[in-house]
Scaffold this motif. Sequence first.
Motif, mmCIF file in Angstrom:
data_model
loop_
_atom_site.group_PDB
_atom_site.id
_atom_site.type_symbol
_atom_site.label_atom_id
_atom_site.label_comp_id
_atom_site.label_asym_id
_atom_site.label_seq_id
_atom_site.Cartn_x
_atom_site.Cartn_y
_atom_site.Cartn_z
ATOM 1 N N ALA A 2 -38.770 33.961 -55.544
ATOM 2 C CA ALA A 2 -37.326 33.730 -55.603
ATOM 3 C C ALA A 2 -36.640 34.397 -54.414
ATOM 4 O O ALA A 2 -37.229 35.200 -53.689
ATOM 5 C CB ALA A 2 -36.741 34.278 -56.906
ATOM 6 N N LEU A 3 -35.377 34.011 -54.232
ATOM 7 C CA LEU A 3 -34.481 34.680 -53.292
ATOM 8 C C LEU A 3 -33.620 35.655 -54.072
ATOM 9 O O LEU A 3 -32.928 35.264 -55.024
ATOM 10 C CB LEU A 3 -33.590 33.657 -52.576
ATOM 11 C CG LEU A 3 -34.105 33.051 -51.277
ATOM 12 C CD1 LEU A 3 -33.221 31.892 -50.847
ATOM 13 C CD2 LEU A 3 -34.161 34.096 -50.176
ATOM 14 N N LEU A 4 -33.656 36.924 -53.691
ATOM 15 C CA LEU A 4 -32.856 37.949 -54.348
ATOM 16 C C LEU A 4 -31.671 38.335 -53.482
ATOM 17 O O LEU A 4 -31.780 38.377 -52.253
ATOM 18 C CB LEU A 4 -33.701 39.204 -54.600
ATOM 19 C CG LEU A 4 -34.707 39.178 -55.747
ATOM 20 C CD1 LEU A 4 -35.442 40.505 -55.794
ATOM 21 C CD2 LEU A 4 -34.030 38.912 -57.077
ATOM 22 N N ASP A 20 -43.746 37.595 -57.379
ATOM 23 C CA ASP A 20 -44.124 38.486 -58.487
ATOM 24 C C ASP A 20 -45.360 39.316 -58.126
ATOM 25 O O ASP A 20 -46.204 38.857 -57.356
ATOM 26 C CB ASP A 20 -44.441 37.642 -59.740
ATOM 27 C CG ASP A 20 -43.245 37.493 -60.669
ATOM 28 O OD1 ASP A 20 -42.362 38.368 -60.623
ATOM 29 O OD2 ASP A 20 -43.211 36.520 -61.436
ATOM 30 N N PRO A 21 -45.480 40.534 -58.714
ATOM 31 C CA PRO A 21 -44.562 41.189 -59.642
ATOM 32 C C PRO A 21 -43.482 42.031 -58.953
ATOM 33 O O PRO A 21 -42.698 42.676 -59.634
ATOM 34 C CB PRO A 21 -45.494 42.089 -60.457
ATOM 35 C CG PRO A 21 -46.549 42.483 -59.493
ATOM 36 C CD PRO A 21 -46.761 41.279 -58.602
ATOM 37 N N LEU A 22 -43.458 42.039 -57.610
ATOM 38 C CA LEU A 22 -42.372 42.738 -56.925
ATOM 39 C C LEU A 22 -41.033 42.083 -57.250
ATOM 40 O O LEU A 22 -40.002 42.761 -57.328
ATOM 41 C CB LEU A 22 -42.614 42.728 -55.413
ATOM 42 C CG LEU A 22 -43.862 43.489 -54.949
ATOM 43 C CD1 LEU A 22 -44.056 43.304 -53.455
ATOM 44 C CD2 LEU A 22 -43.741 44.959 -55.283
ATOM 45 N N LEU A 23 -41.050 40.775 -57.450
ATOM 46 C CA LEU A 23 -39.836 40.065 -57.858
ATOM 47 C C LEU A 23 -39.355 40.573 -59.210
ATOM 48 O O LEU A 23 -38.182 40.932 -59.373
ATOM 49 C CB LEU A 23 -40.121 38.562 -57.912
ATOM 50 C CG LEU A 23 -39.077 37.695 -58.622
ATOM 51 C CD1 LEU A 23 -37.732 37.784 -57.932
ATOM 52 C CD2 LEU A 23 -39.558 36.239 -58.700
ATOM 53 N N THR A 41 -29.509 44.002 -58.516
ATOM 54 C CA THR A 41 -29.963 42.785 -57.837
ATOM 55 C C THR A 41 -29.880 41.608 -58.809
ATOM 56 O O THR A 41 -29.827 41.783 -60.027
ATOM 57 C CB THR A 41 -31.412 42.905 -57.337
ATOM 58 O OG1 THR A 41 -32.307 42.995 -58.460
ATOM 59 C CG2 THR A 41 -31.593 44.122 -56.442
ATOM 60 N N ARG A 42 -29.899 40.391 -58.241
ATOM 61 C CA ARG A 42 -29.948 39.182 -59.063
ATOM 62 C C ARG A 42 -30.636 38.080 -58.275
ATOM 63 O O ARG A 42 -30.730 38.135 -57.042
ATOM 64 C CB ARG A 42 -28.538 38.732 -59.472
ATOM 65 C CG ARG A 42 -27.609 38.414 -58.321
ATOM 66 C CD ARG A 42 -26.219 38.008 -58.824
ATOM 67 N NE ARG A 42 -25.264 37.896 -57.740
ATOM 68 C CZ ARG A 42 -25.086 36.800 -57.008
ATOM 69 N NH1 ARG A 42 -25.792 35.695 -57.271
ATOM 70 N NH2 ARG A 42 -24.179 36.783 -56.028
ATOM 71 N N VAL A 43 -31.118 37.067 -58.990
ATOM 72 C CA VAL A 43 -31.805 35.942 -58.367
ATOM 73 C C VAL A 43 -30.788 34.914 -57.909
ATOM 74 O O VAL A 43 -29.942 34.470 -58.700
ATOM 75 C CB VAL A 43 -32.809 35.308 -59.350
ATOM 76 C CG1 VAL A 43 -33.358 34.001 -58.787
ATOM 77 C CG2 VAL A 43 -33.955 36.278 -59.637
ATOM 78 N N LEU A 44 -30.859 34.548 -56.633
ATOM 79 C CA LEU A 44 -29.998 33.503 -56.098
ATOM 80 C C LEU A 44 -30.583 32.132 -56.431
ATOM 81 O O LEU A 44 -29.881 31.224 -56.860
ATOM 82 C CB LEU A 44 -29.840 33.668 -54.585
ATOM 83 C CG LEU A 44 -28.823 32.773 -53.889
ATOM 84 C CD1 LEU A 44 -27.408 33.110 -54.353
ATOM 85 C CD2 LEU A 44 -28.924 32.935 -52.372
#
Length: 702
Positions: A503-505, A575-578, A587-590
């Motif tokens: 994902a983009l964070l 993942d799993p760093l995401l 933080t949030r997922v864009l």
Amino acid sequence: MHIHTVGLQSAVHSLGVVMSKDSPLADWSSLQGPGIRASDRDQRRIVSFDPEARKRCQTTIRATAMVFQDPVSQRLRANLDRIAPSDATLLVIGETGTGKELVSRYIHANSLRRSGPFVAVNCGAFSDTLAEAELFGYEKGAFTGALKTQAGWFEAANGGTLLLDEIGDLPPTLQVKLLRVLQEREVVRVGSRRPIPVDVRVIAATNVDLEAAVQAKRFREDLYFRLNVASVRLAPLRERPGDIPTLADHFLDLYKERLNRPDLTIGDEALRRLVHCAWPGNIRQLENTLHNAVLLAPGPVIGPDDIRQRSQGHARAEAAAEAVDLESAVKILTERAIADGESDIHERVTRSVIRAAFDLAEGNQVRAADSLGLTRNAFRTQLAHLGAIAPRRRSDAPQLPKPTQPPAIQRPIRRLTDLPIGYQKYGTSNILKMRGALEQRLAAHGYRVTWTEFLSGPQLMDALDTMRVEFVATGEAPPVFAQAAGVPLVYVGHEPPAPSGEALLVRRDSPFQGTGDLRGRTVALHKGSNVHYFLLRALQAQGLSFDDIQPVHMRPSDALEALVDGRIDAWAIWDPLLSSAQIRSDTRVLTDGHGLVPNHQFYLTNQSFADRNPEAVAILLEELGKAGEYAALHAAEAARSMTRAFGIEASALELAFSRLTYGAKPLDDRTVRQQQGVADSFHALGMLRSSISVRDAVWMRA
């Protein structure tokens, strides 16, 4: 308005500037406007700025915490104030987390260059092949992928200050060229012969002993003297305890606001415990400790039990805090291990040193050997002894005549075939390694398994190419680049898609609502890794390309901090760093991979190994499937048992494991077509040396 601290433009929501009460501020009252709050404690002020206040201050330096309460820090401030107005090249020395970049920003903010740019570059993040292009720029067509002329970091900092962080990690070839730039004050882009004048003040920062590196021939002596025109040494936090209460209050206010706990206070006993901690991670560790305390404290007052640190009053911790050199530090650790009754101390210390050097050199054996003062052959012997790489084949050694024995006492000797496997810490292969079933099963079939950890997919591909490993697992992009570069790989299997696993964070308070908002923004990624293709597809879905953003190659270990600090605008990660970043409050997922990429995991080897050892390949795929199935179907149990090995919180691992798919199946037509689409996309952008056929690299078992 003259400001005697660093910065007023907050890159993170509610970050503030900490100033001593007697800081020479020309017009203190002018700061007391909307969006600004101030409170008194221990002779200091904390000021926070909303966007409108930052706009009024008209400065480009981000805000953060910097205090000068302790006498040691006050002496540092006096030195900084003397150094700042000059244009002298500066060397900043200090342990990790002591604020080397912060001091560099302070120097810039109080220099005659304050209106110019401040550019911070991490030399440790450069690959050997791209470091020169990153620093000095390149011309269109200078190398594969150079689709346009690009200025380097020196040109970007023209008229301002350039911080070269982790200067000790700069490759030797770049050290020579950097020396020339410092002498001539001009750069020559890669692919050009035209010198470009640059007007830049250089600040170099390091947490290693450059003098020792010079003695060990790892760092050029002439470059060291050129950088060390002026120098400042930052004391670790344990040597300036007078700063701790002020910093603690600052971080307490910061995270109270972020986590919506406005009435939370810190008790006197907890504060005393903070003052008496050793803080090996310095200010960064103190901030994380306060963040954790604000997050988890059950009552309105943070008590001593909410401070998750060991007291410095413990004799061994106190001795460790006093250790100032390698020998002393090793002695302290050895004493502690012996006192605790630990076993195999010598082997574990040796293993740790070899592994640390290998990891810091990102798998480069020559660089790792040089850093330890060993020859490459000696270093390889150590790696083989520790099982990090396969031992040399017997055919490499001279063949001695075999002694003759009477037939009656001869015994058949069954030789095991070495099977070196490359893995990444955060992949399914590591789950397989920790479960331990594979080694036993393959041993029964005549194979001896060794494991080598690599930081990224591109490094795994390089290890496969040089035959340091025979079997690897990685995502979609690395094998495409490797096949185009001529690496003789074959796909032997894949995991089903897991698009939500990348994902983009962005920061929680970021104004960005979609990928299209990233035009012109800085986005961090690990180039050549799985998220490289994900980011490409996410941009294409909004009619954008890499030319429309500012992509920055960054190690995952550095990117989260850079995102939260506001040095980057978004981060493409897996993942799993995401999941570890997702469970944070800041933080949030864009956007994630749904509808954009399948996010396959591929298993690869070389053709000859697969053809000679089809039984081993089949066992590997079967055990990988079992490992993935265990993690996916028993996510909570797997997360609890593996949290220490992964170095990630159990809740984050559980989230990541719940998104796993499993099966480790041979490639089917659909997967081949999808992977061909990845290759074609990169080739269309001129990022591959040549077009490739994925189908030609699919292993067909005889």
